[in-house]
Design an enzyme around this catalytic site. Sequence first.
Site, PDB file in Angstrom:
ATOM      1  CB  SER A  62      -6.802  -3.965  -6.421  1.00  0.00           C
ATOM      2  OG  SER A  62      -5.647  -4.047  -5.627  1.00  0.00           O
TER       3      SER A  62
HETATM    4  N1  SAH Z   1      -5.483  -1.999  -1.826  1.00  0.00           N
HETATM    5  C1  SAH Z   1      -4.676  -1.026  -2.514  1.00  0.00           C
HETATM    6  C2  SAH Z   1      -3.550  -1.759  -3.236  1.00  0.00           C
HETATM    7  C3  SAH Z   1      -2.359  -0.919  -3.438  1.00  0.00           C
HETATM    8  S1  SAH Z   1      -1.013  -1.755  -4.200  1.00  0.00           S
HETATM    9  C4  SAH Z   1      -5.519  -0.270  -3.510  1.00  0.00           C
HETATM   10  O1  SAH Z   1      -6.411  -0.886  -4.106  1.00  0.00           O
HETATM   11  O2  SAH Z   1      -5.306   0.922  -3.709  1.00  0.00           O
HETATM   12  C5  SAH Z   1      -0.165  -2.440  -2.801  1.00  0.00           C
HETATM   13  C6  SAH Z   1       0.354  -1.474  -1.785  1.00  0.00           C
HETATM   14  O3  SAH Z   1       1.139  -2.198  -0.857  1.00  0.00           O
HETATM   15  C7  SAH Z   1       1.243  -0.371  -2.346  1.00  0.00           C
HETATM   16  O4  SAH Z   1       0.725   0.862  -1.983  1.00  0.00           O
HETATM   17  C8  SAH Z   1       2.601  -0.641  -1.678  1.00  0.00           C
HETATM   18  O5  SAH Z   1       3.309   0.536  -1.389  1.00  0.00           O
HETATM   19  C9  SAH Z   1       2.182  -1.361  -0.425  1.00  0.00           C
HETATM   20  N2  SAH Z   1       3.202  -2.165   0.233  1.00  0.00           N
HETATM   21  C10 SAH Z   1       4.137  -2.971  -0.327  1.00  0.00           C
HETATM   22  N3  SAH Z   1       4.880  -3.563   0.623  1.00  0.00           N
HETATM   23  C11 SAH Z   1       4.405  -3.111   1.826  1.00  0.00           C
HETATM   24  C12 SAH Z   1       4.760  -3.360   3.186  1.00  0.00           C
HETATM   25  N4  SAH Z   1       5.744  -4.182   3.543  1.00  0.00           N
HETATM   26  N5  SAH Z   1       4.038  -2.720   4.145  1.00  0.00           N
HETATM   27  C13 SAH Z   1       3.029  -1.880   3.826  1.00  0.00           C
HETATM   28  N6  SAH Z   1       2.660  -1.615   2.562  1.00  0.00           N
HETATM   29  C14 SAH Z   1       3.337  -2.225   1.567  1.00  0.00           C
END
Ligand code: SAH
Length: 214
Positions: A62
């Site tokens: 993000s």
């Molecule tokens: N806070 C992280 C954001 C990553 S993007 C950062 O800044 O790096 C969002 C993440 O949520 C992705 O890695 C995706 O794989 C994960 N995600 C999506 N659906 C999910 C679920 N049901 N359970 C766990 N993770 C999930």
Amino acid sequence: MISFRIAREEMVKQQLVKRGIQDPRLLKVMAQVRRHRFVDPGLQNRAYDDCPLPIGNNQTISQPYMVALMTELLELEGDERVLEIGTGSGYQTAILAELVEKVFSVERHHSLAQRARKTLDALNYSNIAIRVGDGSIGWNEFSPYDRIIVTAGAPTIPSSLFKQLKEGGILLIPVGDDFIQELNVIRKIGGKPVVERAGDCTFVPLIGKEGWKR
Ligand code: SAH
């Protein structure tokens, strides 16, 4: 060769303070945590840019401002146990781990969870538990949590997550469609949800039983 430390200080001034982020503990931590360690080597020179960046598996780390805004909205004091859904790169996880007692984080992609674990271990974090699985149903084993933060966009507020929230706690989750969501700040008061909206955002979808089904 740019200095990452200077880039970080600029990021805090230009992207966070100027846009209204105020919590001094949070600003200090944002200036300290080495965000470039959470992206691919080829992208490190862009790690402090004002935007999200790709981390593989079609997912993103993000934007720094979004990480700061969401963290500030959690109103952390230091003794909390926090559940994070969507570990991704592990950057938000690290910011939280600096500010609270313990972070529990769930990621659905095994490869991302594994890489985040490696990065966080290399940076010596010892108060983070990561699990691979569907975080739309939370992580019941260690509930209830003082705070829950979801860093992926959901169609509705997952009831499992609200159940796993402590009385008086805060659940933060982007809710909307594929293109745009609204940050929902949900407090549990007398066992009931009290919802506030904190502006628009765009996240990758929360995919799972209580998220998007695909
Ligand atoms: N806070 C992280 C954001 C990553 S993007 C950062 O800044 O790096 C969002 C993440 O949520 C992705 O890695 C995706 O794989 C994960 N995600 C999506 N659906 C999910 C679920 N049901 N359970 C766990 N993770 C999930």
